[in-house]
Design a protein around this motif. Structure first.
Motif, mmCIF file in Angstrom:
data_model
loop_
_atom_site.group_PDB
_atom_site.id
_atom_site.type_symbol
_atom_site.label_atom_id
_atom_site.label_comp_id
_atom_site.label_asym_id
_atom_site.label_seq_id
_atom_site.Cartn_x
_atom_site.Cartn_y
_atom_site.Cartn_z
ATOM 1 N N GLN A 80 0.861 -1.181 0.000
ATOM 2 C CA GLN A 80 0.000 0.000 0.000
ATOM 3 C C GLN A 80 0.898 1.231 0.000
ATOM 4 N N PRO A 81 0.522 2.231 -0.741
ATOM 5 C CA PRO A 81 1.336 3.452 -0.682
ATOM 6 C C PRO A 81 1.270 4.029 0.729
ATOM 7 N N THR A 82 2.431 4.268 1.296
ATOM 8 C CA THR A 82 2.460 4.782 2.657
ATOM 9 C C THR A 82 2.123 6.262 2.656
ATOM 10 N N GLU A 83 1.438 6.661 3.684
ATOM 11 C CA GLU A 83 1.064 8.057 3.792
ATOM 12 C C GLU A 83 2.257 8.846 4.303
ATOM 13 N N PRO A 84 2.425 10.067 3.805
ATOM 14 C CA PRO A 84 3.521 10.877 4.333
ATOM 15 C C PRO A 84 3.243 11.205 5.798
ATOM 16 N N LYS A 111 2.377 12.983 9.111
ATOM 17 C CA LYS A 111 1.487 14.120 9.309
ATOM 18 C C LYS A 111 2.283 15.318 9.802
ATOM 19 N N TRP A 112 1.861 16.477 9.389
ATOM 20 C CA TRP A 112 2.522 17.720 9.751
ATOM 21 C C TRP A 112 2.219 18.046 11.204
#
Length: 96
Positions: free
Chosen positions: A16-20, A22-23
Protein backbone atom coordinates in the motif's frame (compact mmCIF):
# COMPACT_ATOMS: atom_id res chain seq x y z
CA UNK A 1 -2.87 -42.22 -7.34
CA UNK A 2 -0.95 -39.24 -7.76
CA UNK A 3 -2.51 -36.34 -6.07
CA UNK A 4 -1.56 -32.90 -6.88
CA UNK A 5 -0.88 -30.75 -3.92
CA UNK A 6 -3.28 -27.92 -3.86
CA UNK A 7 -1.37 -25.56 -1.65
CA UNK A 8 -2.20 -21.94 -1.94
CA UNK A 9 0.64 -19.98 -3.37
CA UNK A 10 1.98 -17.35 -1.06
CA UNK A 11 1.74 -13.99 -2.71
CA UNK A 12 3.69 -11.04 -1.46
CA UNK A 13 1.53 -8.61 0.34
CA UNK A 14 0.15 -5.88 -1.77
CA UNK A 15 2.21 -2.86 -0.93
CA UNK A 16 0.00 0.00 0.00
CA UNK A 17 1.34 3.45 -0.68
CA UNK A 18 2.46 4.78 2.66
CA UNK A 19 1.06 8.06 3.79
CA UNK A 20 3.52 10.88 4.33
CA UNK A 21 4.07 11.74 7.98
CA UNK A 22 1.49 14.12 9.31
CA UNK A 23 2.52 17.72 9.75
CA UNK A 24 3.03 18.83 13.32
CA UNK A 25 4.22 21.96 15.04
CA UNK A 26 6.66 20.03 17.18
CA UNK A 27 8.43 18.49 14.17
CA UNK A 28 8.48 21.88 12.43
CA UNK A 29 10.02 23.63 15.44
CA UNK A 30 12.65 20.92 15.93
CA UNK A 31 13.64 20.95 12.25
CA UNK A 32 13.79 24.75 12.27
CA UNK A 33 15.99 24.82 15.38
CA UNK A 34 18.36 22.30 13.83
CA UNK A 35 18.61 24.34 10.64
CA UNK A 36 19.18 27.61 12.50
CA UNK A 37 21.85 25.96 14.65
CA UNK A 38 23.68 24.64 11.60
CA UNK A 39 23.51 27.98 9.79
CA UNK A 40 24.66 29.89 12.89
CA UNK A 41 27.54 27.45 13.39
CA UNK A 42 28.65 27.82 9.78
CA UNK A 43 28.43 31.61 10.12
CA UNK A 44 30.65 31.63 13.21
CA UNK A 45 33.11 29.14 11.73
CA UNK A 46 33.40 31.14 8.50
CA UNK A 47 35.27 33.95 10.28
CA UNK A 48 38.41 31.79 10.39
CA UNK A 49 39.13 31.62 6.66
CA UNK A 50 37.88 35.18 6.11
CA UNK A 51 39.65 36.83 9.03
CA UNK A 52 42.12 38.84 6.93
CA UNK A 53 39.35 40.07 4.62
CA UNK A 54 37.35 41.09 7.67
CA UNK A 55 40.39 42.79 9.22
CA UNK A 56 41.08 44.78 6.05
CA UNK A 57 37.43 45.67 5.69
CA UNK A 58 37.10 46.68 9.35
CA UNK A 59 40.15 48.96 9.07
CA UNK A 60 38.85 50.65 5.88
CA UNK A 61 41.39 49.04 3.60
CA UNK A 62 38.83 47.32 1.37
CA UNK A 63 35.13 46.93 0.73
CA UNK A 64 32.91 47.28 3.82
CA UNK A 65 31.05 44.05 3.02
CA UNK A 66 32.97 41.83 5.45
CA UNK A 67 32.86 44.44 8.21
CA UNK A 68 29.08 44.65 7.99
CA UNK A 69 28.64 40.88 7.49
CA UNK A 70 30.55 40.01 10.66
CA UNK A 71 29.30 42.93 12.77
CA UNK A 72 26.67 40.76 14.57
CA UNK A 73 29.42 38.31 15.52
CA UNK A 74 31.57 41.16 16.81
CA UNK A 75 28.69 42.46 18.92
CA UNK A 76 27.94 38.97 20.25
CA UNK A 77 31.59 38.56 21.22
CA UNK A 78 31.47 41.90 23.07
CA UNK A 79 28.40 40.77 25.02
CA UNK A 80 29.53 37.21 25.79
CA UNK A 81 33.18 36.83 26.88
CA UNK A 82 33.22 33.00 26.60
CA UNK A 83 32.10 33.30 22.98
CA UNK A 84 34.82 35.88 22.43
CA UNK A 85 37.44 33.53 23.87
CA UNK A 86 36.26 30.69 21.65
CA UNK A 87 36.18 32.81 18.50
CA UNK A 88 39.65 34.24 19.22
CA UNK A 89 41.00 30.72 19.77
CA UNK A 90 39.43 29.56 16.50
CA UNK A 91 40.82 32.53 14.56
CA UNK A 92 44.28 31.87 15.99
CA UNK A 93 44.11 28.38 14.44
CA UNK A 94 43.67 29.97 11.02
CA UNK A 95 46.16 32.80 11.26
CA UNK A 96 48.78 31.30 13.55
Amino acid sequence: MESESTQATVLPEQSQPTEPPKWSWRRYIIKSLIQVTIIFSLYVLSIGPFFWQWYASFNSMSSPFFASFYMPLLLACDLCPPLSDGVNWYISLWIG
